[in-house]
Design a protein around this motif. Structure first.
Motif, PDB file in Angstrom:
ATOM      1  N   HIS A  82      39.840  39.505  28.476  1.00 50.70           N
ATOM      2  CA  HIS A  82      39.039  40.456  27.710  1.00 50.70           C
ATOM      3  C   HIS A  82      37.560  40.291  28.099  1.00 50.70           C
ATOM      4  O   HIS A  82      37.122  39.220  28.467  1.00 50.70           O
ATOM      5  N   GLY A  83      36.851  41.358  28.037  1.00 45.49           N
ATOM      6  CA  GLY A  83      35.414  41.304  28.262  1.00 45.49           C
ATOM      7  C   GLY A  83      34.991  41.291  29.723  1.00 45.49           C
ATOM      8  O   GLY A  83      33.825  41.080  30.012  1.00 45.49           O
ATOM      9  N   ILE A  84      35.903  41.487  30.674  1.00 46.33           N
ATOM     10  CA  ILE A  84      35.502  41.532  32.081  1.00 46.33           C
ATOM     11  C   ILE A  84      35.045  42.948  32.393  1.00 46.33           C
ATOM     12  O   ILE A  84      35.810  43.890  32.281  1.00 46.33           O
ATOM     13  N   ASP A  85      33.792  43.076  32.757  1.00 48.68           N
ATOM     14  CA  ASP A  85      33.243  44.367  33.154  1.00 48.68           C
ATOM     15  C   ASP A  85      33.416  44.478  34.662  1.00 48.68           C
ATOM     16  O   ASP A  85      32.618  43.946  35.437  1.00 48.68           O
ATOM     17  N   TRP A  86      34.491  45.144  35.096  1.00 45.88           N
ATOM     18  CA  TRP A  86      34.822  45.200  36.515  1.00 45.88           C
ATOM     19  C   TRP A  86      33.772  45.957  37.322  1.00 45.88           C
ATOM     20  O   TRP A  86      33.729  45.828  38.540  1.00 45.88           O
ATOM     21  N   ILE A 141      40.759  37.281  39.766  1.00 42.28           N
ATOM     22  CA  ILE A 141      40.117  36.388  38.811  1.00 42.28           C
ATOM     23  C   ILE A 141      40.101  35.002  39.435  1.00 42.28           C
ATOM     24  O   ILE A 141      41.150  34.464  39.789  1.00 42.28           O
ATOM     25  N   LEU A 142      38.917  34.413  39.597  1.00 40.99           N
ATOM     26  CA  LEU A 142      38.776  33.087  40.184  1.00 40.99           C
ATOM     27  C   LEU A 142      38.071  32.169  39.205  1.00 40.99           C
ATOM     28  O   LEU A 142      37.218  32.595  38.434  1.00 40.99           O
ATOM     29  N   SER A 143      38.407  30.894  39.279  1.00 39.89           N
ATOM     30  CA  SER A 143      37.775  29.906  38.415  1.00 39.89           C
ATOM     31  C   SER A 143      36.645  29.207  39.154  1.00 39.89           C
ATOM     32  O   SER A 143      36.479  29.358  40.361  1.00 39.89           O
ATOM     33  N   GLY A 167      35.802  37.430  36.991  1.00 36.41           N
ATOM     34  CA  GLY A 167      36.288  38.500  37.846  1.00 36.41           C
ATOM     35  C   GLY A 167      35.494  38.611  39.133  1.00 36.41           C
ATOM     36  O   GLY A 167      34.283  38.401  39.146  1.00 36.41           O
ATOM     37  N   PHE A 168      36.192  38.939  40.224  1.00 34.58           N
ATOM     38  CA  PHE A 168      35.598  39.180  41.530  1.00 34.58           C
ATOM     39  C   PHE A 168      36.351  40.335  42.170  1.00 34.58           C
ATOM     40  O   PHE A 168      37.511  40.582  41.854  1.00 34.58           O
ATOM     41  N   VAL A 169      35.694  41.027  43.091  1.00 31.88           N
ATOM     42  CA  VAL A 169      36.373  42.013  43.929  1.00 31.88           C
ATOM     43  C   VAL A 169      36.257  41.494  45.355  1.00 31.88           C
ATOM     44  O   VAL A 169      35.162  41.378  45.900  1.00 31.88           O
ATOM     45  N   ILE A 170      37.417  41.141  45.940  1.00 31.52           N
ATOM     46  CA  ILE A 170      37.449  40.592  47.296  1.00 31.52           C
ATOM     47  C   ILE A 170      38.384  41.460  48.119  1.00 31.52           C
ATOM     48  O   ILE A 170      39.525  41.697  47.723  1.00 31.52           O
ATOM     49  N   CYS A 171      37.915  41.948  49.235  1.00 38.10           N
ATOM     50  CA  CYS A 171      38.691  42.833  50.120  1.00 38.10           C
ATOM     51  C   CYS A 171      39.191  44.062  49.368  1.00 38.10           C
ATOM     52  O   CYS A 171      40.298  44.539  49.613  1.00 38.10           O
ATOM     53  N   GLY A 172      38.411  44.537  48.429  1.00 38.05           N
ATOM     54  CA  GLY A 172      38.772  45.732  47.675  1.00 38.05           C
ATOM     55  C   GLY A 172      39.765  45.483  46.556  1.00 38.05           C
ATOM     56  O   GLY A 172      40.144  46.421  45.855  1.00 38.05           O
TER      57      GLY A 172
END
Length: 187
Positions: free
Chosen positions: A64-68, A152-154, A143-148
């Motif tokens: 919850h709360g991840i602003d993509w 979710i990474l820690s 949250g991350f965007v990797i290769c499109g």
């Protein structure tokens, strides 16, 4: 449980690399890169292993709360998404699905908002207390965007990747130095 054991293995393996790098005669630059990368890797293994061990062999995830729209974006341009490394990332490291029922992730409920009066309403009798992860500050997920792809990474994951990126040039320098000494010895 396998992921937690891998975290502990990663800690021990990186500490062994630190010990080997500090007890061998190495170029100072190579030693710095290898020891720095191994210490980052050991920190990653400790964070992931400890958090998963104290939370019943599962990793807490706050979905919850991840602003993509505001997450960091890496290698997601059109020149990157068709390359081998993006294909390998999306093919062999699939995006973790923390909402999968039998995965290694535990969904952390959102924080309970108290009414403005300050008096918290008591939950009805018999209601189980929501899961609150232990040591979540060590390894909370972002949250991350990797290769499109959304992923979710820690903190441990990021430290582990940075450790490998730092260690590889150091190990390359060690290998080149070893090869150079072997070639000079034969001539």
């Amino acid at each position: 449980m396998i992921s937690a054991l891998f975290g502990w293995f990663w800690l021990i393996a990186n500490l062994a690399v630190v010990w080997l790098a500090l007890t061998r005669k190495l170029n100072p630059i190579a030693r710095s890169l290898v020891v720095g990368g191994a210490l980052l890797g050991a920190s990653a293994g400790l964070a992931n292993g400890l958090v998963m061990t104290v939370n019943g062999w599962r990793m807490p995830v706050e979905s919850h709360g991840i602003d993509w729209g505001a997450v960091p974006v890496f290698l997601s341009g059109p020149e990157h998404t068709e390359r081998f490394y993006c294909w390998a990332f999306t093919e062999y490291a699939p995006v973790p699905d923390p909402w999968k029922p039998h995965g290694i992730h535990i969904e952390v409920p959102p924080p309970i908002e108290t009414p403005p009066s300050g008096a918290a309403d008591a939950p009805p009798a018999g209601t189980p207390e929501p899961f609150r992860p232990k040591l979540a500050f060590l390894d909370d997920r972002h949250g991350f965007v990797i290769c499109g792809e959304h992923t979710i990474l820690s903190k441990g994951d990021v430290m582990g990747v940075l450790g490998v990126v730092l260690m590889l040039p150091g190990l390359l320098l060690v290998f080149l130095g070893w090869t150079w000494r072997k070639l000079r010895r034969k001539t």
